[in-house]
Scaffold this motif. Sequence first.
Motif, PDB file in Angstrom:
ATOM      1  N   LYS A  44      69.247  29.169  41.251  1.00 40.98           N
ATOM      2  CA  LYS A  44      69.937  30.255  41.951  1.00 40.98           C
ATOM      3  C   LYS A  44      70.230  31.420  41.018  1.00 40.98           C
ATOM      4  O   LYS A  44      70.098  32.601  41.406  1.00 40.98           O
ATOM      5  CB  LYS A  44      71.240  29.726  42.558  1.00 40.98           C
ATOM      6  CG  LYS A  44      72.002  30.776  43.369  1.00 40.98           C
ATOM      7  CD  LYS A  44      73.306  30.227  43.907  1.00 40.98           C
ATOM      8  CE  LYS A  44      74.087  31.310  44.627  1.00 40.98           C
ATOM      9  NZ  LYS A  44      75.430  30.848  45.063  1.00 40.98           N
ATOM     10  N   LYS A  45      70.621  31.123  39.777  1.00 40.81           N
ATOM     11  CA  LYS A  45      70.917  32.186  38.812  1.00 40.81           C
ATOM     12  C   LYS A  45      69.678  33.040  38.543  1.00 40.81           C
ATOM     13  O   LYS A  45      69.766  34.269  38.435  1.00 40.81           O
ATOM     14  CB  LYS A  45      71.448  31.581  37.506  1.00 40.81           C
ATOM     15  CG  LYS A  45      72.848  31.013  37.581  1.00 40.81           C
ATOM     16  CD  LYS A  45      73.884  32.115  37.733  1.00 40.81           C
ATOM     17  CE  LYS A  45      75.295  31.562  37.688  1.00 40.81           C
ATOM     18  NZ  LYS A  45      76.315  32.633  37.864  1.00 40.81           N
ATOM     19  N   PHE A  46      68.524  32.394  38.423  1.00 40.92           N
ATOM     20  CA  PHE A  46      67.287  33.149  38.222  1.00 40.92           C
ATOM     21  C   PHE A  46      66.920  33.941  39.479  1.00 40.92           C
ATOM     22  O   PHE A  46      66.480  35.093  39.393  1.00 40.92           O
ATOM     23  CB  PHE A  46      66.147  32.211  37.824  1.00 40.92           C
ATOM     24  CG  PHE A  46      66.107  31.886  36.358  1.00 40.92           C
ATOM     25  CD1 PHE A  46      65.525  32.762  35.450  1.00 40.92           C
ATOM     26  CD2 PHE A  46      66.648  30.706  35.881  1.00 40.92           C
ATOM     27  CE1 PHE A  46      65.486  32.482  34.092  1.00 40.92           C
ATOM     28  CE2 PHE A  46      66.615  30.395  34.516  1.00 40.92           C
ATOM     29  CZ  PHE A  46      66.038  31.290  33.621  1.00 40.92           C
ATOM     30  N   GLU A  47      67.102  33.325  40.648  1.00 47.47           N
ATOM     31  CA  GLU A  47      66.782  34.010  41.906  1.00 47.47           C
ATOM     32  C   GLU A  47      67.623  35.276  42.071  1.00 47.47           C
ATOM     33  O   GLU A  47      67.137  36.287  42.579  1.00 47.47           O
ATOM     34  CB  GLU A  47      67.011  33.077  43.084  1.00 47.47           C
ATOM     35  CG  GLU A  47      65.947  32.014  43.247  1.00 47.47           C
ATOM     36  CD  GLU A  47      66.177  31.152  44.471  1.00 47.47           C
ATOM     37  OE1 GLU A  47      65.195  30.804  45.122  1.00 47.47           O
ATOM     38  OE2 GLU A  47      67.345  30.838  44.775  1.00 47.47           O
ATOM     39  N   GLU A  48      68.867  35.223  41.644  1.00 45.83           N
ATOM     40  CA  GLU A  48      69.753  36.382  41.755  1.00 45.83           C
ATOM     41  C   GLU A  48      69.247  37.566  40.937  1.00 45.83           C
ATOM     42  O   GLU A  48      69.616  38.714  41.192  1.00 45.83           O
ATOM     43  CB  GLU A  48      71.171  36.008  41.314  1.00 45.83           C
ATOM     44  CG  GLU A  48      71.898  35.102  42.304  1.00 45.83           C
ATOM     45  CD  GLU A  48      73.215  34.574  41.751  1.00 45.83           C
ATOM     46  OE1 GLU A  48      73.511  34.821  40.555  1.00 45.83           O
ATOM     47  OE2 GLU A  48      73.948  33.917  42.511  1.00 45.83           O
ATOM     48  N   CYS A  49      68.385  37.278  39.952  1.00 46.64           N
ATOM     49  CA  CYS A  49      67.809  38.335  39.107  1.00 46.64           C
ATOM     50  C   CYS A  49      66.373  38.674  39.509  1.00 46.64           C
ATOM     51  O   CYS A  49      65.700  39.443  38.821  1.00 46.64           O
ATOM     52  CB  CYS A  49      67.852  37.914  37.638  1.00 46.64           C
ATOM     53  SG  CYS A  49      69.510  37.698  36.968  1.00 46.64           S
ATOM     54  N   GLY A  50      65.885  38.085  40.604  1.00 46.80           N
ATOM     55  CA  GLY A  50      64.571  38.429  41.120  1.00 46.80           C
ATOM     56  C   GLY A  50      63.443  37.493  40.728  1.00 46.80           C
ATOM     57  O   GLY A  50      62.283  37.764  41.026  1.00 46.80           O
ATOM     58  N   PHE A  51      63.759  36.380  40.066  1.00 48.06           N
ATOM     59  CA  PHE A  51      62.731  35.429  39.640  1.00 48.06           C
ATOM     60  C   PHE A  51      62.682  34.251  40.614  1.00 48.06           C
ATOM     61  O   PHE A  51      63.704  33.603  40.864  1.00 48.06           O
ATOM     62  CB  PHE A  51      63.024  34.919  38.224  1.00 48.06           C
ATOM     63  CG  PHE A  51      63.102  36.020  37.203  1.00 48.06           C
ATOM     64  CD1 PHE A  51      61.954  36.493  36.590  1.00 48.06           C
ATOM     65  CD2 PHE A  51      64.315  36.604  36.864  1.00 48.06           C
ATOM     66  CE1 PHE A  51      62.010  37.521  35.643  1.00 48.06           C
ATOM     67  CE2 PHE A  51      64.390  37.629  35.928  1.00 48.06           C
ATOM     68  CZ  PHE A  51      63.235  38.092  35.319  1.00 48.06           C
ATOM     69  N   ASP A  52      61.501  33.966  41.161  1.00 46.71           N
ATOM     70  CA  ASP A  52      61.420  32.870  42.133  1.00 46.71           C
ATOM     71  C   ASP A  52      60.123  32.075  42.005  1.00 46.71           C
ATOM     72  O   ASP A  52      59.605  31.535  42.976  1.00 46.71           O
ATOM     73  CB  ASP A  52      61.592  33.390  43.561  1.00 46.71           C
ATOM     74  CG  ASP A  52      60.492  34.353  43.984  1.00 46.71           C
ATOM     75  OD1 ASP A  52      59.626  34.674  43.145  1.00 46.71           O
ATOM     76  OD2 ASP A  52      60.486  34.773  45.159  1.00 46.71           O
ATOM     77  N   ASN A  53      59.618  31.990  40.786  1.00 45.20           N
ATOM     78  CA  ASN A  53      58.380  31.257  40.523  1.00 45.20           C
ATOM     79  C   ASN A  53      58.676  30.214  39.444  1.00 45.20           C
ATOM     80  O   ASN A  53      58.752  30.543  38.257  1.00 45.20           O
ATOM     81  CB  ASN A  53      57.300  32.235  40.059  1.00 45.20           C
ATOM     82  CG  ASN A  53      55.916  31.646  40.165  1.00 45.20           C
ATOM     83  OD1 ASN A  53      55.753  30.429  40.096  1.00 45.20           O
ATOM     84  ND2 ASN A  53      54.915  32.490  40.297  1.00 45.20           N
ATOM     85  N   PHE A  54      58.853  28.961  39.879  1.00 43.58           N
ATOM     86  CA  PHE A  54      59.389  27.932  38.980  1.00 43.58           C
ATOM     87  C   PHE A  54      58.402  26.786  38.740  1.00 43.58           C
ATOM     88  O   PHE A  54      57.679  26.375  39.650  1.00 43.58           O
ATOM     89  CB  PHE A  54      60.680  27.340  39.563  1.00 43.58           C
ATOM     90  CG  PHE A  54      61.766  28.356  39.754  1.00 43.58           C
ATOM     91  CD1 PHE A  54      62.618  28.683  38.720  1.00 43.58           C
ATOM     92  CD2 PHE A  54      61.938  29.000  40.984  1.00 43.58           C
ATOM     93  CE1 PHE A  54      63.629  29.636  38.888  1.00 43.58           C
ATOM     94  CE2 PHE A  54      62.928  29.950  41.164  1.00 43.58           C
ATOM     95  CZ  PHE A  54      63.774  30.269  40.115  1.00 43.58           C
ATOM     96  N   TYR A  55      58.419  26.309  37.506  1.00 45.35           N
ATOM     97  CA  TYR A  55      57.767  25.058  37.149  1.00 45.35           C
ATOM     98  C   TYR A  55      58.851  24.092  36.679  1.00 45.35           C
ATOM     99  O   TYR A  55      59.707  24.463  35.860  1.00 45.35           O
ATOM    100  CB  TYR A  55      56.767  25.250  36.006  1.00 45.35           C
ATOM    101  CG  TYR A  55      55.464  25.893  36.394  1.00 45.35           C
ATOM    102  CD1 TYR A  55      54.363  25.127  36.778  1.00 45.35           C
ATOM    103  CD2 TYR A  55      55.316  27.272  36.362  1.00 45.35           C
ATOM    104  CE1 TYR A  55      53.160  25.720  37.131  1.00 45.35           C
ATOM    105  CE2 TYR A  55      54.122  27.879  36.711  1.00 45.35           C
ATOM    106  CZ  TYR A  55      53.042  27.092  37.091  1.00 45.35           C
ATOM    107  OH  TYR A  55      51.853  27.678  37.428  1.00 45.35           O
ATOM    108  N   LEU A  56      58.826  22.866  37.179  1.00 44.02           N
ATOM    109  CA  LEU A  56      59.751  21.838  36.716  1.00 44.02           C
ATOM    110  C   LEU A  56      58.960  20.740  36.011  1.00 44.02           C
ATOM    111  O   LEU A  56      58.044  20.158  36.603  1.00 44.02           O
ATOM    112  CB  LEU A  56      60.532  21.210  37.873  1.00 44.02           C
ATOM    113  CG  LEU A  56      61.382  22.115  38.773  1.00 44.02           C
ATOM    114  CD1 LEU A  56      62.181  21.258  39.749  1.00 44.02           C
ATOM    115  CD2 LEU A  56      62.309  22.988  37.959  1.00 44.02           C
ATOM    116  N   THR A  57      59.283  20.476  34.751  1.00 45.24           N
ATOM    117  CA  THR A  57      58.708  19.306  34.095  1.00 45.24           C
ATOM    118  C   THR A  57      59.560  18.106  34.487  1.00 45.24           C
ATOM    119  O   THR A  57      60.787  18.141  34.362  1.00 45.24           O
ATOM    120  CB  THR A  57      58.696  19.462  32.570  1.00 45.24           C
ATOM    121  OG1 THR A  57      60.040  19.475  32.062  1.00 45.24           O
ATOM    122  CG2 THR A  57      57.992  20.754  32.146  1.00 45.24           C
ATOM    123  N   VAL A  58      58.940  17.073  34.999  1.00 47.27           N
ATOM    124  CA  VAL A  58      59.680  15.889  35.456  1.00 47.27           C
ATOM    125  C   VAL A  58      59.063  14.630  34.858  1.00 47.27           C
ATOM    126  O   VAL A  58      57.846  14.534  34.698  1.00 47.27           O
ATOM    127  CB  VAL A  58      59.703  15.790  37.001  1.00 47.27           C
ATOM    128  CG1 VAL A  58      60.549  16.904  37.590  1.00 47.27           C
ATOM    129  CG2 VAL A  58      58.300  15.844  37.588  1.00 47.27           C
TER     130      VAL A  58
END
Length: 234
Positions: A44-58
């Motif tokens: 959410k913190k990144f989305e609030e700054c306009g970033f919405d392309n995520f990779y999650l290492t699991v």
Amino acid sequence: LKKNKTKVVIMSGGLGSRLRPYTHAIPKPLIPIGDKSILERIIKKFEECGFDNFYLTVGYKKKLINAYFSDTKFEKKIKFIQETKPLGTAGGVSFLKGRIESDFFVCNCDSIFNLDFNFLLDFHKNKKNDLTLVAAHNNYKIPYGVCKINSKSLLKSIEEKPSIKYFASTGLYVFSKKVLNLLNKNSRCDMDILIQKCLKKKFKVGVFPIDQKDWMDFGDWDQFKASIKNLKID
């Protein structure tokens, strides 16, 4: 809000051993803070700054993390990097070779920041850094008198309760694509080792300083409880 295509890699594959016994049942990224998991709050913190392309290492309990984000508003925004063995705090990033063509963020899954990530990215680009690490300014007061002695164990001086100023690495970075060349695919590597490799190769490694209050660390229970007090639960 203007969208930024810069990718965000969140390292979510660890055991979370410092948060046991809870992480025996729940992976650290899914531990709730209010009605949202740590991972959701980071996103959410990144989305609030306009970033919405995520990779999650699991890795550890990856099926739970995969299931948690399936059929949600995050599903189209997240790509999973599946670790088949423990790869340390940086090794999972190696799977991005050939998938990323520009600078990108790397973030731990137990830290939440109150900062504009666009400023951080601009700093990284303007300084022409190969790697930028975010460090929090801290001031630690030693609760004792500190003695300086010579080689013959004679006292030279004593300073009562001095303060030490230092910058603590927060687990948030900006990488250039060339840093990926220092990682062997599917091989274990911790972040401190990767940074040492960068320095040895004469890569330009910069530090983006922030105030301690703008970083909340949920890595162990003492830090977790302290950070909860500073976080506005929404």
